[in-house]
Every structure is written in structure tokens, then in C-alpha cells.
Design a protein around this motif. Structure first.
Motif, mmCIF file in Angstrom:
data_model
loop_
_atom_site.group_PDB
_atom_site.id
_atom_site.type_symbol
_atom_site.label_atom_id
_atom_site.label_comp_id
_atom_site.label_asym_id
_atom_site.label_seq_id
_atom_site.Cartn_x
_atom_site.Cartn_y
_atom_site.Cartn_z
ATOM 1 N N ARG A 233 -8.612 -29.873 9.812
ATOM 2 C CA ARG A 233 -8.083 -28.520 9.657
ATOM 3 C C ARG A 233 -6.824 -28.307 10.505
ATOM 4 O O ARG A 233 -5.905 -27.581 10.099
ATOM 5 C CB ARG A 233 -9.167 -27.511 10.034
ATOM 6 C CG ARG A 233 -8.761 -26.054 9.842
ATOM 7 C CD ARG A 233 -9.911 -25.105 10.047
ATOM 8 N NE ARG A 233 -10.788 -25.077 8.885
ATOM 9 C CZ ARG A 233 -12.034 -25.545 8.869
ATOM 10 N NH1 ARG A 233 -12.537 -26.124 9.961
ATOM 11 N NH2 ARG A 233 -12.761 -25.467 7.778
ATOM 12 N N ARG A 236 -1.248 -31.605 11.293
ATOM 13 C CA ARG A 236 0.067 -31.149 10.837
ATOM 14 C C ARG A 236 0.457 -31.905 9.578
ATOM 15 O O ARG A 236 0.510 -33.130 9.569
ATOM 16 C CB ARG A 236 1.112 -31.366 11.930
ATOM 17 C CG ARG A 236 0.864 -30.543 13.181
ATOM 18 C CD ARG A 236 1.973 -30.742 14.191
ATOM 19 N NE ARG A 236 3.261 -30.301 13.663
ATOM 20 C CZ ARG A 236 4.419 -30.415 14.321
ATOM 21 N NH1 ARG A 236 4.437 -30.981 15.529
ATOM 22 N NH2 ARG A 236 5.541 -29.983 13.770
ATOM 23 N N ARG A 237 0.735 -31.172 8.524
ATOM 24 C CA ARG A 237 1.072 -31.779 7.236
ATOM 25 C C ARG A 237 2.590 -31.835 7.108
ATOM 26 O O ARG A 237 3.241 -30.853 6.731
ATOM 27 C CB ARG A 237 0.459 -30.955 6.110
ATOM 28 C CG ARG A 237 -1.045 -30.693 6.270
ATOM 29 C CD ARG A 237 -1.881 -31.881 5.877
ATOM 30 N NE ARG A 237 -3.272 -31.742 6.341
ATOM 31 C CZ ARG A 237 -4.261 -32.528 5.978
ATOM 32 N NH1 ARG A 237 -4.018 -33.534 5.139
ATOM 33 N NH2 ARG A 237 -5.476 -32.358 6.451
ATOM 34 N N ASN A 296 0.235 -32.987 2.332
ATOM 35 C CA ASN A 296 -0.369 -31.825 1.691
ATOM 36 C C ASN A 296 -1.129 -32.204 0.430
ATOM 37 O O ASN A 296 -2.225 -31.715 0.183
ATOM 38 C CB ASN A 296 0.712 -30.796 1.342
ATOM 39 C CG ASN A 296 1.099 -29.938 2.518
ATOM 40 O OD1 ASN A 296 0.314 -29.108 2.977
ATOM 41 N ND2 ASN A 296 2.302 -30.138 3.038
ATOM 42 N N LYS A 370 2.696 -21.082 -0.454
ATOM 43 C CA LYS A 370 2.044 -21.663 0.726
ATOM 44 C C LYS A 370 0.636 -21.119 0.933
ATOM 45 O O LYS A 370 -0.264 -21.851 1.367
ATOM 46 C CB LYS A 370 2.900 -21.405 1.965
ATOM 47 C CG LYS A 370 4.195 -22.210 1.987
ATOM 48 C CD LYS A 370 4.961 -21.978 3.283
ATOM 49 C CE LYS A 370 6.235 -22.820 3.323
ATOM 50 N NZ LYS A 370 6.998 -22.633 4.585
ATOM 51 N N TYR A 371 0.435 -19.840 0.613
ATOM 52 C CA TYR A 371 -0.893 -19.268 0.810
ATOM 53 C C TYR A 371 -1.921 -19.943 -0.108
ATOM 54 O O TYR A 371 -3.087 -20.135 0.265
ATOM 55 C CB TYR A 371 -0.872 -17.760 0.571
ATOM 56 C CG TYR A 371 -0.851 -17.337 -0.887
ATOM 57 C CD1 TYR A 371 -2.040 -17.179 -1.600
ATOM 58 C CD2 TYR A 371 0.353 -17.125 -1.557
ATOM 59 C CE1 TYR A 371 -2.019 -16.810 -2.932
ATOM 60 C CE2 TYR A 371 0.381 -16.767 -2.887
ATOM 61 C CZ TYR A 371 -0.811 -16.604 -3.575
ATOM 62 O OH TYR A 371 -0.785 -16.248 -4.896
ATOM 63 N N ARG A 374 -2.791 -23.384 1.365
ATOM 64 C CA ARG A 374 -3.735 -23.236 2.484
ATOM 65 C C ARG A 374 -5.144 -22.968 1.967
ATOM 66 O O ARG A 374 -6.123 -23.524 2.481
ATOM 67 C CB ARG A 374 -3.283 -22.106 3.403
ATOM 68 C CG ARG A 374 -2.065 -22.434 4.251
ATOM 69 C CD ARG A 374 -1.892 -21.424 5.372
ATOM 70 N NE ARG A 374 -1.659 -20.081 4.847
ATOM 71 C CZ ARG A 374 -0.451 -19.561 4.612
ATOM 72 N NH1 ARG A 374 0.630 -20.290 4.855
ATOM 73 N NH2 ARG A 374 -0.318 -18.343 4.147
ATOM 74 N N ARG A 375 -5.248 -22.134 0.947
ATOM 75 C CA ARG A 375 -6.550 -21.789 0.398
ATOM 76 C C ARG A 375 -7.204 -23.005 -0.266
ATOM 77 O O ARG A 375 -8.409 -23.224 -0.147
ATOM 78 C CB ARG A 375 -6.394 -20.656 -0.613
ATOM 79 C CG ARG A 375 -7.704 -19.988 -1.022
ATOM 80 C CD ARG A 375 -7.412 -18.675 -1.709
ATOM 81 N NE ARG A 375 -6.599 -18.881 -2.910
ATOM 82 C CZ ARG A 375 -5.926 -17.907 -3.515
ATOM 83 N NH1 ARG A 375 -5.951 -16.675 -3.014
ATOM 84 N NH2 ARG A 375 -5.217 -18.160 -4.610
ATOM 85 N N ARG A 377 -6.651 -26.135 0.549
ATOM 86 C CA ARG A 377 -7.081 -27.073 1.589
ATOM 87 C C ARG A 377 -8.399 -26.626 2.213
ATOM 88 O O ARG A 377 -9.276 -27.454 2.507
ATOM 89 C CB ARG A 377 -6.023 -27.216 2.675
ATOM 90 C CG ARG A 377 -6.498 -28.146 3.820
ATOM 91 C CD ARG A 377 -5.390 -28.608 4.725
ATOM 92 N NE ARG A 377 -4.383 -29.322 3.953
ATOM 93 C CZ ARG A 377 -3.194 -28.804 3.629
ATOM 94 N NH1 ARG A 377 -2.863 -27.590 4.039
ATOM 95 N NH2 ARG A 377 -2.358 -29.500 2.925
ATOM 96 N N GLU A 378 -8.571 -25.354 2.422
ATOM 97 C CA GLU A 378 -9.835 -24.865 2.968
ATOM 98 C C GLU A 378 -10.991 -25.189 2.028
ATOM 99 O O GLU A 378 -12.096 -25.511 2.467
ATOM 100 C CB GLU A 378 -9.769 -23.356 3.222
ATOM 101 C CG GLU A 378 -9.041 -22.975 4.499
ATOM 102 C CD GLU A 378 -9.673 -23.594 5.736
ATOM 103 O OE1 GLU A 378 -10.916 -23.575 5.849
ATOM 104 O OE2 GLU A 378 -8.929 -24.135 6.584
#
Length: 426
Positions: A233, A236-237, A296, A370-371, A374-375, A377-378
Motif C-alpha cells: 500500500r 511508490r509507483r 501502477n 488518479k482517484y 487509487r480505488r 489498487r485498494e
């Protein structure tokens, strides 16, 4: 360790698990009977680890019940795992299942500890290559002669086994004369009712259910797993996308060639290639896990077959998978990666659009907000425990965390229950 010593160890562990299963609060509809098989169907096959030079010598990957040797002496969870030994360490894990029974008439499912892919080596690479349509018949004859009522009760519908190579290696038609690549194990009418857990199934296969390819990560407890999740988590990507694999150098247009051509036109911050040609990455996770932690998106093109182990390596590193055909994952691993959530954790780009229509992968990925990345990846991190195979004999329970084996057993029990109901009404 000799096959006799292994059998004694397995028997003692089995008795210990039976004692603990008596204290299990609820095993209704969850009982499994492990069918005793002669060692020639499992442990003796491990002693032939160097018998087929054309396949390679896998003797050095036998330690830790098939997980392989640790990547370094102080490793808590990383091993040099060879995928063909999935049969061995699945067998070891199922011995820890809390709802084992010694009475097959009480069992909801019968597990056959037959190392199918290892037994296939003599047909694929050994002296019996011209008899590959016989693969599995010796086992079937044993099951029908030794306590036959166990098989006859449901004609094999309640039986399951694990196969550690793709279904295509066991799908040779009987009409092939002379035989070509593969055995005919999955074509045998005798085993048509048996559920086969396999890393890659056929789209039309009645008896197959795909389970994740094993990665090199096998945590022994929830603390170790939690530490890895935190590292993933917080990683750094620095690069947009990564491809770890081989191929793509032939003149014929294909998706791997398109990926290589596209990546060569960008700096490493945009696209990175980890060359894993000739299997150089297979037993050395440091070659690809660290780059995956910094990317990513991980590109997962099909190769000789639609699926690939790298899909699960990428998920393990929190790298969002990019698929190019649905058979690469969506139509395969619905127990572990439910089909209805694929848009939440992965990207799909039709390979035809890339190879023949000039669509740039980088344009698709860079256009994503980007959001949303991130979602996604979670969601990948949330799914991660479902695709790993934890180490056997955990020192600290994984509590409510289900891994690939837990989910496979649960899915198998549901599948068999459904099968038996449909058979009973016919």
C-alpha cells in the motif's frame, strides 16, 4: 525423505487433524474424506524429480512440502516455488482442514491425492509418450477395485483432485494417431464426473475449475501478511506500466510484440519491461516483484495459453492487471476473483484493437483519473489474500482471512453439492 517416511508423517498429521476436528463447532455439509492411495500415485512420483531431462530437474524445489527452498535464510514468507508442485503442497494443506472424516459414507466430498501432472511426465517427456491415452486408467482401476462402494456411491461426482498444469496438457483427443502433445486424462469418460482444480481450464470444460497459479509468497501468519499488505500500500509507483515476460520478438503480429514495440518508444518511467525469457524469472521473485511494486499497471497478455502466473504475481505486488482477452482471467477464476467485480480492480483492452487497429495502451491507461487508479489498487490489495497460498502449519491462525486453498475447498464443496442435487433429480 523416503516415500515411506512421508506416508508415516502424513498419517500422524491426519490423526492429529481428526482429533482437532472433533472440536469443530460446525462441519455440517463440509466433511471431506481423503481417499488413501498407494504411494505410486503421489509420493513415489516425487522421487522421479530428475528422471525427465527434457522437462527439467525439479528436485531442488521439493523442500517445505513443495513450496520450495526459501529465497534466503531469513525469509519469513518467500520461497522458490515451482508451479508443478501445487499438487504436493495442496495435499499438505488439506491435511489441516478442520472437517476431515475417516468415514467416506459421511463425507460431502472425496479428495484424491493423485499428483496428476507429475504422473503425466512419463507420457509427456518419458518412455510412454505413445501411450498418453492411458494416463489415469491405472488410478481408475484402483478406485473401482479397492473399496469400490466409495466410487460407486455417486459415480465419482463427489470426488475432486488437483492438477498443476493447464487443461490443454491433458486434452489430447483419442483420435490423434500418432499422439501429439498432451495426455488424454481430461478426455477419459471414467473421470468425467470428477472435479479438477487446475490453474487454467477450457472454456467448455465440464469438470474443470481454475484456481490461482501459485506465487512465491506463502505467509505463515496474519502478522506477516499484514506487514506485506502495508508495504504494498505504501510503495511508490514511479512507472505507469510494466510487462514481465518473454516472447514478442517474432515477426508475426501479436499482442506481446505490440507491447514490446510500444514500450521501446517510451522512457522507463512510462513503460518498463522485465525480460523473463527462457524461464529465468520463474524461481527468482526478486527479478519481477520489486519492479511490480513500482508500477501502477501490469500488462498481462496471453501467450501459448490465455492465462499466466504473472497475473497473480502482479496482484501480489498491488499492480493493477491489464487484460487483453477475457479467457486470461475473467472466465477462469470466478471463485477467487468474482466476475462481477473485474471492472473494480482491472483494465480490459481487446488485443485486436492494439495489434490491428493501432490503439496505444499508454493512451488508455494515462487517461484514467488518479482517484480511480487509487480505488482500483485498494481493490487489488483487498483481493490479494484470496489468491495467495499460505504456508502450511501456520504458527498464528489467519483468523477470518481465506486464502486460495480455503476458497477452493469451499467452492468445491458447493459445486459437488450442486452436482449431486442435479444428478438426483434426473
Amino acid at each position: 525423505m523416503s516415500s515411506k517416511s512421508i506416508n508415516i508423517f502424513i498419517f500422524l498429521l491426519f490423526l492429529l487433524r481428526l482429533a482437532s476436528s472433533d472440536r469443530t463447532s460446525d462441519c455440517s455439509n463440509r466433511w471431506i474424506y481423503i481417499r488413501p492411495l498407494p504411494s505410486r500415485f503421489n509420493f513415489d512420483l516425487l522421487s522421479n524429480c530428475s528422471a525427465y531431462p527434457l522437462f527439467d530437474d525439479f528436485c531442488s524445489y521439493l523442500p517445505n512440502h513443495g513450496l520450495g527452498p526459501k529465497t534466503h535464510n531469513h525469509s519469513l514468507s518467500w520461497y522458490r516455488t515451482d508451479p508443478i508442485l501445487l499438487e504436493q503442497f495442496f495435499h499438505r494443506r488439506i491435511l489441516e482442514y478442520p472437517c476431515l472424516t475417516q468415514d467416506p459414507t459421511l463425507a460431502n466430498a472425496i479428495y484424491l491425492p493423485y499428483y496428476t501432472a507429475l504422473d503425466a511426465l512419463k507420457y509427456l517427456y518419458g518412455p510412454e509418450v505413445n501411450s498418453s491415452n492411458q494416463h489415469g486408467l491405472e488410478l481408475y482401476n484402483f478406485l473401482r477395485k479397492d473399496v469400490p462402494h466409495i466410487w460407486d456411491r455417486h459415480a465419482g461426482h463427489d470426488h475432486f483432485l488437483v492438477i498443476s498444469r493447464p487443461a490443454w496438457d491433458f486434452s489430447q483427443p483419442f483420435t490423434n494417431d500418432p499422439p501429439v502433445w498432451g495426455t488424454s486424462f481430461l478426455e477419459l469418460a471414467e473421470f468425467y464426473n470428477v472435479t479438477s482444480l487446475i490453474p487454467e481450464g477450457r472454456a467448455w470444460g465440464w469438470q474443470e475449475q481454475a484456481v490461482p497459479y501459485p506465487t512465491s509468497y506463502h505467509p505463515s501468519n496474519s502478522v506477516v501478511l499484514g506487514s506485506w499488505l502495508k508495504r504494498v500500500r505504501n510503495s511508490r509507483r514511479n512507472s505507469l506500466m510494466l510487462f514481465a515476460g518473454g516472447g514478442g520478438v517474432a515477426a508475426t503480429p501479436n499482442i506481446r510484440r505490440s507491447i514490446r514495440n510500444e514500450c521501446e518508444g517510451y522512457f522507463s518511467k512510462v513503460c518498463e519491461i522485465v525480460d523473463c525469457s527462457n524461464g529465468i524469472c520463474e524461481h527468482d521473485p526478486i527479478k519481477y516483484i520489486k519492479p511490480m511494486l513500482q508500477a501502477n499497471f501490469c500488462l498481462q497478455p496471453p501467450g501459448d495459453t490465455p492465462t499466466r502466473r504473472s497475473t497473480f504475481d502482479g496482484i501480489l505486488a498491488g499492480c493493477i492487471p491489464v487484460f487483453f482477452e477475457e479467457q486470461s482471467a475473467k472466465s477462469q477464476y470466478d471463485w477467487h476473483l468474482p466476475q462481477h467485480i473485474y471492472d473494480e480492480f482491472s483494465v480490459f483492452i481487446p488485443k485486436e484493437d492494439v495489434v490491428f487497429k493501432g490503439l496505444k495502451i499508454v493512451d488508455v491507461l494515462m487517461s484514467m483519473p488518479k482517484y480511480k487508479v487509487r480505488r482500483m489498487r485498494e481493490k487489488v490489495i483487498e483481493l490479494m489474500p484470496r489468491i495467495i497460498y499460505r504456508r502450511h502449519d501456520s504458527t498464528l491462525p489467519m483468523k477470518n482471512i481465506k486464502d486460495a486453498v480455503d476458497i477452493a475447498i469451499e467452492g468445491t464443496l458447493h459445486r459437488i453439492q450442486s452436482r449431486l442435487k442435479s444428478v438426483s433429480v434426473q
